[in-house]
Design an enzyme around this catalytic site. Structure first.
Site, PDB file in Angstrom:
ATOM      1  N   CYS A  73      -5.512  12.895  12.835  1.00 30.75           N
ATOM      2  CA  CYS A  73      -5.427  11.320  12.747  1.00 30.75           C
ATOM      3  C   CYS A  73      -5.524  10.731  14.018  1.00 30.75           C
ATOM      4  O   CYS A  73      -4.838  11.123  14.881  1.00 30.75           O
ATOM      5  CB  CYS A  73      -4.270  11.231  11.742  1.00 30.75           C
ATOM      6  SG  CYS A  73      -3.639   9.414  11.297  1.00 30.75           S
ATOM      7  N   ASP A 123       4.465   0.580  12.101  1.00 28.31           N
ATOM      8  CA  ASP A 123       3.231  -0.032  11.654  1.00 28.31           C
ATOM      9  C   ASP A 123       3.004  -1.383  12.175  1.00 28.31           C
ATOM     10  O   ASP A 123       2.102  -2.231  11.779  1.00 28.31           O
ATOM     11  CB  ASP A 123       3.425   0.179  10.098  1.00 28.31           C
ATOM     12  CG  ASP A 123       3.078   1.372   9.529  1.00 28.31           C
ATOM     13  OD1 ASP A 123       2.877   2.350  10.467  1.00 28.31           O
ATOM     14  OD2 ASP A 123       3.573   1.849   8.304  1.00 28.31           O
ATOM     15  N   ARG A 146      -8.900  -0.341   4.386  1.00 31.39           N
ATOM     16  CA  ARG A 146      -7.925   0.612   4.024  1.00 31.39           C
ATOM     17  C   ARG A 146      -6.688   0.158   3.552  1.00 31.39           C
ATOM     18  O   ARG A 146      -6.081   0.562   2.584  1.00 31.39           O
ATOM     19  CB  ARG A 146      -7.803   1.698   4.819  1.00 31.39           C
ATOM     20  CG  ARG A 146      -9.001   2.548   5.099  1.00 31.39           C
ATOM     21  CD  ARG A 146      -8.773   3.746   6.207  1.00 31.39           C
ATOM     22  NE  ARG A 146      -7.925   4.394   5.643  1.00 31.39           N
ATOM     23  CZ  ARG A 146      -7.894   5.827   5.817  1.00 31.39           C
ATOM     24  NH1 ARG A 146      -8.700   6.352   6.810  1.00 31.39           N
ATOM     25  NH2 ARG A 146      -7.173   6.669   5.129  1.00 31.39           N
ATOM     26  N   ARG A 149      -0.274  14.782  12.656  1.00 30.24           N
ATOM     27  CA  ARG A 149       0.693  14.488  11.577  1.00 30.24           C
ATOM     28  C   ARG A 149       0.927  15.761  10.992  1.00 30.24           C
ATOM     29  O   ARG A 149       0.133  15.818   9.782  1.00 30.24           O
ATOM     30  CB  ARG A 149       0.035  13.029  10.937  1.00 30.24           C
ATOM     31  CG  ARG A 149      -0.273  12.217  11.895  1.00 30.24           C
ATOM     32  CD  ARG A 149      -0.686  10.868  10.987  1.00 30.24           C
ATOM     33  NE  ARG A 149       0.281  10.384   9.914  1.00 30.24           N
ATOM     34  CZ  ARG A 149       0.078   9.452   9.079  1.00 30.24           C
ATOM     35  NH1 ARG A 149      -1.287   8.721   9.410  1.00 30.24           N
ATOM     36  NH2 ARG A 149       0.928   8.746   8.353  1.00 30.24           N
ATOM     37  N   LYS A 192       0.836  -1.258  -0.033  1.00 30.00           N
ATOM     38  CA  LYS A 192       0.010   0.161  -0.108  1.00 30.00           C
ATOM     39  C   LYS A 192       0.861   1.167  -0.065  1.00 30.00           C
ATOM     40  O   LYS A 192       0.626   2.229  -0.790  1.00 30.00           O
ATOM     41  CB  LYS A 192      -1.048   0.187   1.276  1.00 30.00           C
ATOM     42  CG  LYS A 192      -1.617   1.296   1.582  1.00 30.00           C
ATOM     43  CD  LYS A 192      -2.431   1.323   2.745  1.00 30.00           C
ATOM     44  CE  LYS A 192      -1.870   1.475   3.927  1.00 30.00           C
ATOM     45  NZ  LYS A 192      -1.385   2.914   4.481  1.00 30.00           N
ATOM     46  N   ASN A 193       1.758   1.330   0.874  1.00 29.28           N
ATOM     47  CA  ASN A 193       2.690   2.469   0.983  1.00 29.28           C
ATOM     48  C   ASN A 193       3.593   2.749  -0.035  1.00 29.28           C
ATOM     49  O   ASN A 193       4.193   3.806  -0.070  1.00 29.28           O
ATOM     50  CB  ASN A 193       3.232   2.401   2.492  1.00 29.28           C
ATOM     51  CG  ASN A 193       2.301   2.648   3.580  1.00 29.28           C
ATOM     52  OD1 ASN A 193       0.931   2.903   3.215  1.00 29.28           O
ATOM     53  ND2 ASN A 193       2.626   2.457   4.964  1.00 29.28           N
TER      54      ASN A 193
HETATM   55  N1  EPU Z   1       6.411  14.470  10.895  1.00 26.32           N
HETATM   56  C1  EPU Z   1       6.971  15.706  11.299  1.00 26.32           C
HETATM   57  N2  EPU Z   1       6.568  16.923  10.370  1.00 26.32           N
HETATM   58  C2  EPU Z   1       6.434  16.316   8.886  1.00 26.32           C
HETATM   59  C3  EPU Z   1       6.285  15.276   8.657  1.00 26.32           C
HETATM   60  C4  EPU Z   1       6.399  14.118   9.596  1.00 26.32           C
HETATM   61  O1  EPU Z   1       6.958  16.177  12.329  1.00 26.32           O
HETATM   62  O2  EPU Z   1       6.302  17.213   7.927  1.00 26.32           O
HETATM   63  C5  EPU Z   1       6.500  13.517  12.020  1.00 26.32           C
HETATM   64  C6  EPU Z   1       5.453  12.669  12.123  1.00 26.32           C
HETATM   65  O3  EPU Z   1       4.610  13.120  12.828  1.00 26.32           O
HETATM   66  C7  EPU Z   1       6.048  11.532  12.674  1.00 26.32           C
HETATM   67  C8  EPU Z   1       7.255  11.198  11.999  1.00 26.32           C
HETATM   68  O4  EPU Z   1       7.937  12.586  11.457  1.00 26.32           O
HETATM   69  O5  EPU Z   1       6.215  11.425  14.168  1.00 26.32           O
HETATM   70  C9  EPU Z   1       7.336  10.207  10.845  1.00 26.32           C
HETATM   71  O6  EPU Z   1       6.144  10.356   9.894  1.00 26.32           O
HETATM   72  P1  EPU Z   1       6.075  10.216   8.614  1.00 26.32           P
HETATM   73  O7  EPU Z   1       6.398  11.586   7.795  1.00 26.32           O
HETATM   74  O8  EPU Z   1       7.368   9.211   7.936  1.00 26.32           O
HETATM   75  O9  EPU Z   1       4.965   9.470   8.182  1.00 26.32           O
HETATM   76  P2  EPU Z   1       4.052   9.509   6.905  1.00 26.32           P
HETATM   77  O10 EPU Z   1       5.076   9.511   5.691  1.00 26.32           O
HETATM   78  O11 EPU Z   1       2.985  10.419   6.914  1.00 26.32           O
HETATM   79  C10 EPU Z   1       4.124   6.958   6.362  1.00 26.32           C
HETATM   80  C11 EPU Z   1       3.375   5.749   6.369  1.00 26.32           C
HETATM   81  C12 EPU Z   1       2.666   5.287   7.567  1.00 26.32           C
HETATM   82  C13 EPU Z   1       3.960   5.148   8.691  1.00 26.32           C
HETATM   83  C14 EPU Z   1       4.971   6.115   8.563  1.00 26.32           C
HETATM   84  C15 EPU Z   1       6.157   5.906   9.599  1.00 26.32           C
HETATM   85  C16 EPU Z   1       2.430   5.982   3.957  1.00 26.32           C
HETATM   86  C17 EPU Z   1       1.094   6.286   3.021  1.00 26.32           C
HETATM   87  N3  EPU Z   1       2.106   6.244   5.436  1.00 26.32           N
HETATM   88  O12 EPU Z   1       3.511   7.976   6.850  1.00 26.32           O
HETATM   89  O13 EPU Z   1       1.940   4.046   7.241  1.00 26.32           O
HETATM   90  O14 EPU Z   1       3.356   4.798   9.809  1.00 26.32           O
HETATM   91  O15 EPU Z   1       5.376   6.551   7.312  1.00 26.32           O
HETATM   92  O16 EPU Z   1       6.709   4.938   8.978  1.00 26.32           O
HETATM   93  O17 EPU Z   1       3.336   5.690   3.612  1.00 26.32           O
HETATM   94  C18 EPU Z   1       0.217   2.838   8.092  1.00 26.32           C
HETATM   95  O18 EPU Z   1       0.475   2.106   6.633  1.00 26.32           O
HETATM   96  O19 EPU Z   1      -0.610   2.321   8.828  1.00 26.32           O
HETATM   97  C19 EPU Z   1       0.788   4.117   8.187  1.00 26.32           C
HETATM   98  C20 EPU Z   1       0.319   5.214   9.146  1.00 26.32           C
END
Ligand code: EPU
Length: 424
Positions: free
Chosen positions: A117, A311, A403, A122, A24-25
């Site tokens: 969320c 995850d 999802r 987030r 998915k991701n």
């Molecule tokens: N963060 C910030 N600022 C930003 C972006 C992120 O402070 O601008 C923080 C977040 O709040 C968090 C950390 O950085 O504490 C890491 O977040 P990240 O940005 O890596 O998360 P994401 O890219 O939004 C993806 C996956 C998530 C998974 C996370 C961490 C996708 C679509 N989603 O989210 O997957 O938990 O990376 O590995 O790729 C899931 O599949 O259930 C899921 C939530």
């Protein structure tokens, strides 16, 4: 569709083999990346999930023609619109990953900010800082993020945040930078396999990206990208979830996962081996076998890849309910991601939270109960606990599971589980 719930009749042993779906991701940002070219892209092994359907709705709104034949999607974005409204975006936080390709291709994008969320705050501040680093103007107004640039220019961009690197932030900056002038260097980049998969796809489209999979990614901008075909990698979190299912309920014959990349799962398989489970590896399969003696709880903490994935945290909490001694897991990525604990307690778990650390003392038995799914991985943990529990577990709000897990109930039934899907 009418609301559904799952009824899991616990205590059935699991055995046999299961095929893991595409990630998915990985698929989400790869589909967004098709916005970068007017030519047709063909993406294989796209799982049939509601999150992917939300992404396809957004892409259609932005002007893409999408054709689907089972797991293969053909996407053509001859002309793109650059505004993604709240109605479409609010359904899925990952919608933000259209910002990068729209900015790269059209030099402008207006995308509604995704709302809160359940796994915690987030923010997307790091994404926005990266876009600014490429020369874009960034405004947040009326609930939208607006980006525009007369020209994008490569630069040194540091994406390291308070909680480590950002996966979708790294994706977004890569997708904008591939069509920027000159060289972009992302420092503090996320190294997750899904980022590597996106970089591989972009390179097939004609991008010049090196270093994906390390903390430093170098992107040399090119004037345009062309169409390409790509196979999405297997879903390492779906695989991890089935490994835990096998650990919790598998027979001596074992549960075999097909279509996996074992090297993406090292943190999870190391944890299971330390707990006492036995694993057998082949190039694209892993078989999980019961522990020879009793399995034991261990101490884990979630980290960016290659550390233990956030995850998989909820699923490990379910496993720790059924092992000897105490298992703990500290959540370093999303410190509030513990909605599953109170539901697991309703099933008899001995669990408590200290700060961002869940502490679980194994119990002799879990008992089935009505429980509520809160987010994707928390829901998976409840299914796992239900498989092991005595009696019947009713899990409501199943749409959370749909999802991110393709046919989770059917795949478990094929392994021997007894699960019904009924109207809520
Ligand atoms: N963060 C910030 N600022 C930003 C972006 C992120 O402070 O601008 C923080 C977040 O709040 C968090 C950390 O950085 O504490 C890491 O977040 P990240 O940005 O890596 O998360 P994401 O890219 O939004 C993806 C996956 C998530 C998974 C996370 C961490 C996708 C679509 N989603 O989210 O997957 O938990 O990376 O590995 O790729 C899931 O599949 O259930 C899921 C939530």
């Amino acid at each position: 569709m009418a609301l559904q719930k799952l009824i899991v009749h616990g205590g059935r042993p699991l055995a046999g083999s299961v095929r893991i779906s595409g990630s998915k991701n990985s698929a989400l940002p790869i589909l967004a990346a098709t916005l970068l070219t007017r030519e047709t892209c063909v993406i294989n092994h796209v799982p049939d999930l509601s999150d992917l359907n939300f992404m396809l709705q957004i892409l259609s709104h932005l002007g893409c023609e999408v054709e689907r034949a089972s797991g293969t999607l053909q996407v053509k974005a001859e002309n793109v619109k650059t505004v993604a409204p709240y109605d479409l975006v609010r359904k899925m936080r990952a919608s933000v990953c259209v910002l990068g390709p729209l900015l790269g291709r059209a030099k402008e994008a207006t995308v509604a900010l995704p709302g809160g969320c359940v796994i915690g705050d987030r923010p997307i501040d790091l994404h926005l800082r990266g876009f600014e680093g490429l020369g874009a103007m960034v405004r947040v107004e009326g609930g939208d993020v607006r980006l525009f640039a007369s020209q994008l220019r490569g630069d040194e961009i540091n994406l390291r945040g308070k909680y480590g690197p950002t996966v979708l932030g790294t994706d977004n900056i890569m997708m904008a930078a591939v069509l920027a002038e000159g060289r972009t260097v992302i420092d503090g980049a996320a190294a997750e396999p899904e980022v590597v998969d996106l970089a591989n796809f972009l390179n097939k489209m004609g991008a010049k990206i090196t270093g994906a999979g390390t903390r430093r990614i170098v992107i040399d901008g090119v004037p345009e990208l062309h169409g390409a075909e790509h196979d999405v990698i297997p879903d390492r979190i779906e695989a991890g979830t089935f490994l835990v299912a096998g650990a919790m309920c598998g027979t001596r014959e074992g549960v075999k996962l097909r279509n996996v990349q074992p090297e993406h799962l090292t943190a999870v398989t190391d944890a299971l081996v330390t707990m006492g489970y036995r694993l057998a590896f082949e190039p694209s399969t892993i078989t999980v076998l019961p522990a020879e003696r009793a399995s034991r709880g261990i101490t884990l903490s979630t980290e960016p890849y290659p550390g233990f994935p956030t995850d998989m945290q909820a699923q490990m909490c379910a496993l720790f309910c059924c092992t000897e001694g105490v298992g703990t897991v500290t959540e370093n990525i999303f410190p509030q991601r513990f909605m599953h604990l109170s539901e697991l307690k309703r099933m008899g778990a001995n669990a408590r939270l200290e700060g961002a650390t869940a502490i679980l003392q194994g119990v002799d038995r879990l008992s089935g109960a009505p429980v509520m799914a809160s987010d994707l991985r928390a829901s998976a943990a409840l299914v796992l606990a239900g498989l092991r529990a005595e009696g019947q577990t009713e899990i409501s709000r199943v749409y959370h599971i749909d999802r991110g897990y393709e046919n989770l109930d059917d795949k478990l039934i094929a392994l021997g589980a007894e699960i019904e899907r009924v109207r809520a």
